[in-house]
Design an enzyme around this catalytic site. Sequence first.
Site: not given
Length: 311
Positions: A41, A103
């Site tokens: 991430h 997104e």
Amino acid sequence: MRKRPFRFGISFGGTPTRAELVSAIRRTEASGFDVVCTADHISARLSVLPLLSVAAEVSSLRVSPMVLANDYRHPVAVARDAATLDILSEGRFELGIGTGWIEQQYDSAGLTYNDPKTRVARFKEAIAVIKGCWEGEPFTFSGNHYHLDSVTSPTPYQRPHPPLLIAGSGRSMLTFAGTAVDIIGISPLRPVASSFDHFGPSLATSGQRIGQQLEWIKEGAGARFDEIELSVMAHHLEITDDPEGRATDLAAAWGSTVADVLGSPHVFLGSVGRSIETLEERRENFGISYVVFLGADLELVEPIVSHLARA
């Protein structure tokens, strides 16, 4: 359907100190786990490949990103870093990779968030680039998304290359994975998912999709389907004597039904004994033998893994 021995991974995240991470990895190894993993991430959590290099250094466990987001880095860099980790771990690296899907993380890093079709097309080219870089010769490639001219890379320790795990949920990704790799991570995400807000509802309904997902994998794999190792991540786990009650609460939170929650291959609710039975049932029914738990659940799952390791 081939009955594989269980393999168990644990995914560490957050920002532990080195001492905390090393202690957790050593506890993991003693408990019977096979693989140390970490998610990818764009956030404050520790970066994937450096964390895995420490795990390989301080244990004899295999190490794997679960999974790298293809759009976050160029596949030539992935190929080189993966080969390096494979060499330095003496063949204990497995490359888990997917397209990328959150997104907001694309936006925060200034990356273009394309439609799923484009991300999947780019991903397919990336797999060809990574495999090509690992062949040990200058590699040239020309596609719609990547162009290489005589690129060289370290040659991995494992030959022909480290095991590849592709994670996906839709038809295009899973049929491609069936043609391309020997480990497939079946994601709970629905095709429309683009943020963590979509995660609970996706988990709750993933049991409705697992049968179709297996058919898509078979479509790509053909006769080699039984050679593919199938994996899921235990995204939600609770050791409880009231699984129906907890499923009722989760169904209300996720906008689903109790039956859906209890039927999700990514959700585990029940006692230690019931969780062991659930793992065995899902291996029997779906062929799922490689299960990755979250690091936060280590203490809860230790007795489960210790009982089933190598079973």
